[in-house]
Design an enzyme around this catalytic site. Structure first.
Site, PDB file in Angstrom:
ATOM      1  NE  ARG A 274      -3.795  -2.303   2.115  1.00 52.31           N
ATOM      2  CZ  ARG A 274      -4.752  -2.611   1.222  1.00 52.31           C
ATOM      3  NH1 ARG A 274      -5.132  -1.725   0.324  1.00 52.31           N
ATOM      4  NH2 ARG A 274      -5.323  -3.803   1.250  1.00 52.31           N
ATOM      5  CG  ASP A 275       1.467   5.507  -2.413  1.00 53.52           C
ATOM      6  OD1 ASP A 275       1.995   5.479  -3.532  1.00 53.52           O
ATOM      7  OD2 ASP A 275       1.668   6.439  -1.585  1.00 53.52           O
ATOM      8  CB  ILE A 276       3.696   5.802   2.541  1.00 53.52           C
ATOM      9  CG1 ILE A 276       3.879   5.950   4.030  1.00 53.52           C
ATOM     10  CG2 ILE A 276       4.223   7.011   1.783  1.00 53.52           C
ATOM     11  CD1 ILE A 276       5.332   5.911   4.469  1.00 53.52           C
TER      12      ILE A 276
ATOM     13  CG  ASN B 207       3.761   8.754 -12.459  1.00 54.63           C
ATOM     14  OD1 ASN B 207       2.896   8.995 -13.295  1.00 54.63           O
ATOM     15  ND2 ASN B 207       3.527   8.774 -11.162  1.00 54.63           N
TER      16      ASN B 207
ATOM     17  CG  HIS C 217       6.528   2.718  -8.645  1.00 54.17           C
ATOM     18  ND1 HIS C 217       7.754   3.330  -8.756  1.00 54.17           N
ATOM     19  CD2 HIS C 217       5.638   3.710  -8.470  1.00 54.17           C
ATOM     20  CE1 HIS C 217       7.605   4.632  -8.644  1.00 54.17           C
ATOM     21  NE2 HIS C 217       6.326   4.899  -8.475  1.00 54.17           N
ATOM     22  CG  MET C 218       0.887  -0.680 -12.537  1.00 50.00           C
ATOM     23  SD  MET C 218       0.366  -2.316 -13.126  1.00 50.00           S
ATOM     24  CE  MET C 218       1.059  -2.308 -14.768  1.00 50.00           C
TER      25      MET C 218
ATOM     26  CD  GLU D 117       6.794  12.345  -5.683  1.00 51.18           C
ATOM     27  OE1 GLU D 117       6.608  11.540  -4.747  1.00 51.18           O
ATOM     28  OE2 GLU D 117       6.131  13.384  -5.849  1.00 51.18           O
ATOM     29  CB  VAL D 118      10.178   5.996  -5.818  1.00 50.48           C
ATOM     30  CG1 VAL D 118      11.045   4.828  -5.394  1.00 50.48           C
ATOM     31  CG2 VAL D 118       9.662   6.760  -4.590  1.00 50.48           C
TER      32      VAL D 118
HETATM   33  P1  5GP Z   1       5.959   7.995  -8.282  1.00 47.18           P
HETATM   34  O1  5GP Z   1       5.666   9.467  -8.191  1.00 47.18           O
HETATM   35  O2  5GP Z   1       7.445   7.715  -8.256  1.00 47.18           O
HETATM   36  O3  5GP Z   1       5.251   7.340  -9.418  1.00 47.18           O
HETATM   37  O4  5GP Z   1       5.306   7.365  -6.993  1.00 47.18           O
HETATM   38  C1  5GP Z   1       6.013   7.095  -5.828  1.00 47.18           C
HETATM   39  C2  5GP Z   1       5.003   6.673  -4.787  1.00 47.18           C
HETATM   40  O5  5GP Z   1       5.679   6.015  -3.743  1.00 47.18           O
HETATM   41  C3  5GP Z   1       4.227   7.835  -4.177  1.00 47.18           C
HETATM   42  O6  5GP Z   1       2.838   7.647  -4.392  1.00 47.18           O
HETATM   43  C4  5GP Z   1       4.616   7.775  -2.698  1.00 47.18           C
HETATM   44  O7  5GP Z   1       3.543   8.110  -1.854  1.00 47.18           O
HETATM   45  C5  5GP Z   1       5.067   6.335  -2.527  1.00 47.18           C
HETATM   46  N1  5GP Z   1       6.091   6.143  -1.498  1.00 47.18           N
HETATM   47  C6  5GP Z   1       7.228   6.851  -1.353  1.00 47.18           C
HETATM   48  N2  5GP Z   1       7.947   6.387  -0.324  1.00 47.18           N
HETATM   49  C7  5GP Z   1       7.234   5.349   0.195  1.00 47.18           C
HETATM   50  C8  5GP Z   1       7.472   4.466   1.299  1.00 47.18           C
HETATM   51  O8  5GP Z   1       8.479   4.533   1.998  1.00 47.18           O
HETATM   52  N3  5GP Z   1       6.527   3.516   1.517  1.00 47.18           N
HETATM   53  C9  5GP Z   1       5.403   3.405   0.753  1.00 47.18           C
HETATM   54  N4  5GP Z   1       4.540   2.442   1.085  1.00 47.18           N
HETATM   55  N5  5GP Z   1       5.152   4.230  -0.286  1.00 47.18           N
HETATM   56  C10 5GP Z   1       6.055   5.187  -0.556  1.00 47.18           C
END
Ligand code: 5GP
Length: 117
Positions: free
Chosen positions: A30-32, A88, A101-102, A96-97
């Site tokens: 689950r997303d944080i 993304n 990931h999907m 951001e990460v």
């Molecule tokens: P992006 O913008 O890279 O597509 O999405 C990164 C997602 O990772 C964001 O929705 C963010 O809330 C989630 N995220 C970032 N750090 C963590 C974490 O430490 N744990 C979890 N569960 N989600 C994270």
């Protein structure tokens, strides 16, 4: 070698996350910072930074992301109401990460796909 992110630690269960599914290729948690009642990230266990880095070798695993997404959507009870899968890539894509990931997002009407700038 690509730089590891926090997702590698989650996959190895070195830091806590709400993991809903894991196999030898894919981990889902689950997303944080959820953007909807269901917001789950499906992550290849292999570190691939962005979609720009996928290769033919990854095709089977990328298919697995979809079958796992389908199963999780059913478990979450949103298969019929509907949901969105999105990936993304890089700055303009809002990534951001940097561990591919999907996002599986649903549980409410999600509206149009893109916000107008
Ligand atoms: P992006 O913008 O890279 O597509 O999405 C990164 C997602 O990772 C964001 O929705 C963010 O809330 C989630 N995220 C970032 N750090 C963590 C974490 O430490 N744990 C979890 N569960 N989600 C994270």
């Amino acid at each position: 070698m690509p730089q590891e992110t926090i997702f590698s630690k989650i996959i190895r269960r070195e830091i806590p996350a709400n993991i809903v599914y894991q196999d030898d290729q894919v981990t889902a948690f689950r997303d944080i910072n959820p953007q909807a009642p269901t917001h789950i990230l499906l992550v290849p266990n292999k570190l691939i930074p962005t979609v720009n880095d996928v290769t033919a070798e990854d095709e089977q695993m990328l298919g697995r992301l979809f079958t796992v997404a389908r199963r999780i959507a059913e478990q979450e009870g949103i298969a019929e109401s509907g949901y969105r899968l999105l990936i993304n890539c890089n700055r303009d894509g809002g990534q951001e990460v940097f561990h591919l990931h999907m996002h599986l997002v649903g549980g409410r009407p999600l509206g149009p796909m893109l916000k107008r700038a």
